[in-house]
Design an enzyme around this catalytic site. Sequence first.
Site, PDB file in Angstrom:
ATOM      1  CE  LYS A 111      -4.268  -1.998   1.354  1.00 61.69           C
ATOM      2  NZ  LYS A 111      -5.082  -2.472   2.436  1.00 61.69           N
ATOM      3  CE  LYS A 192     -13.097 -12.440  -1.133  1.00 65.08           C
ATOM      4  NZ  LYS A 192     -12.158 -12.493  -0.044  1.00 65.08           N
ATOM      5  CE  LYS A 195     -16.535  -5.278   3.491  1.00 67.79           C
ATOM      6  NZ  LYS A 195     -15.296  -4.616   3.762  1.00 67.79           N
TER       7      LYS A 195
HETATM    8  P1  AMP Z   1     -13.809  -8.081   3.066  1.00 67.00           P
HETATM    9  O1  AMP Z   1     -15.158  -7.783   2.509  1.00 67.00           O
HETATM   10  O2  AMP Z   1     -12.820  -8.402   1.978  1.00 67.00           O
HETATM   11  O3  AMP Z   1     -13.326  -7.066   4.065  1.00 67.00           O
HETATM   12  O4  AMP Z   1     -13.940  -9.459   3.886  1.00 67.00           O
HETATM   13  C1  AMP Z   1     -14.656  -9.611   5.087  1.00 67.00           C
HETATM   14  C2  AMP Z   1     -14.900 -11.082   5.325  1.00 67.00           C
HETATM   15  O5  AMP Z   1     -15.827 -11.595   4.353  1.00 67.00           O
HETATM   16  C3  AMP Z   1     -13.660 -11.963   5.193  1.00 67.00           C
HETATM   17  O6  AMP Z   1     -13.748 -12.998   6.147  1.00 67.00           O
HETATM   18  C4  AMP Z   1     -13.751 -12.520   3.804  1.00 67.00           C
HETATM   19  O7  AMP Z   1     -13.087 -13.743   3.674  1.00 67.00           O
HETATM   20  C5  AMP Z   1     -15.256 -12.675   3.623  1.00 67.00           C
HETATM   21  N1  AMP Z   1     -15.612 -12.512   2.203  1.00 67.00           N
HETATM   22  C6  AMP Z   1     -15.570 -11.364   1.494  1.00 67.00           C
HETATM   23  N2  AMP Z   1     -15.963 -11.564   0.223  1.00 67.00           N
HETATM   24  C7  AMP Z   1     -16.257 -12.883   0.104  1.00 67.00           C
HETATM   25  C8  AMP Z   1     -16.708 -13.720  -0.967  1.00 67.00           C
HETATM   26  N3  AMP Z   1     -16.945 -13.239  -2.176  1.00 67.00           N
HETATM   27  N4  AMP Z   1     -16.904 -15.043  -0.719  1.00 67.00           N
HETATM   28  C9  AMP Z   1     -16.672 -15.530   0.515  1.00 67.00           C
HETATM   29  N5  AMP Z   1     -16.241 -14.822   1.559  1.00 67.00           N
HETATM   30  C10 AMP Z   1     -16.025 -13.497   1.379  1.00 67.00           C
END
Ligand code: AMP
Length: 326
Positions: A111, A192, A195
């Site tokens: 970063k 994947k 968000k």
């Molecule tokens: P993040 O949204 O990347 O901050 O992730 C928050 C949590 O949600 C983490 O435990 C990720 O592994 C899970 N997570 C985020 N996106 C996905 C996805 N598309 N499929 C499964 N788990 C997800």
Amino acid sequence: MKRILTGLKPTGDLTLGNYIGAIKQMVSMQNKYDSYLFVADLHALTVKQDSEELKMRIRKFIAMYIACGIDPEKNTIYIQSENEYIPAMSYLLECTTTYGEASRMIQFKEKSKENANFSVGLLTYPILMAADILYCDADYVPVGIDQKQHVELARNIAERFNNRYGKTFTLPEPILNETGTKIYDLKVPTKKMSKTEENPVGVISLFDTLEDITKKIMRSTTDSIGIIKYDIENQPGISNLLTIASSLTNKSIKDLEREFEGKGYGEFKKYVALVVTEEVSKIQDKYSKIINSKELDEILDKGIEKSRKLAKEKEKIMKEKMGTIR
Ligand code: AMP
């Protein structure tokens, strides 16, 4: 009972991927562990944020987790920035961490390359994360692979502090949640669902209208094979929809394949849209009841009181051991 701690960075809107991949697991773990759950708003500040938006998101995040089944009776829920002892502990831990250690963090290296005007907070936030974990003697910290190194740093800092000043902290262990169910983008089903995706046509937000959710599913990318079968290599889109439907019903993927044998993609998509909208609609109903409620403030008040008490005690112990006390 072992203690588990999860921090949620309030950036972006929670997605169906977050729900299936992480929140549902947390809901099942809350019965097995003494669970701590906090919004890591101080971590969000390492990069520039719109203050009004951040303020709104903090509350939205907590309300959405509760709407998704996080039980306030079984979890200690709080906002990180309301506990002033944690940053105070973080400074004490910074003095137990070498610059080399902090600057070796992969997230920092990556970063800081992206933006030459990176904040000092980007370098020190893993130490703040160590304070988040160590103040309450968390045994386990569920993280994605990108945060594993930070939990290991917290463990190293704790070990060094314990060796130097006598046993003070529990050594935390990361639990990798990568093995959980992964949900892919509906438009690009090899990526994947995220968000922070800029183009949301393939992302189902838990805040989407039910009409939008149906549209996104009906327009999701499939293939020309024409069979409803789990085959991640050749049919990533259909496989993703099968994973989603199976995760939200009690049906196995095999059962779904049998149920839709000989049927078209349109019919299958309609079914998936129905399953998803039913689930999201229940979540949104609950969310709208909580978001502006007094109950939400009571949950946060109760959580922060417990968290501050623990952190205050731990910070005092640290200061006594380090000699900075009258
Ligand atoms: P993040 O949204 O990347 O901050 O992730 C928050 C949590 O949600 C983490 O435990 C990720 O592994 C899970 N997570 C985020 N996106 C996905 C996805 N598309 N499929 C499964 N788990 C997800």
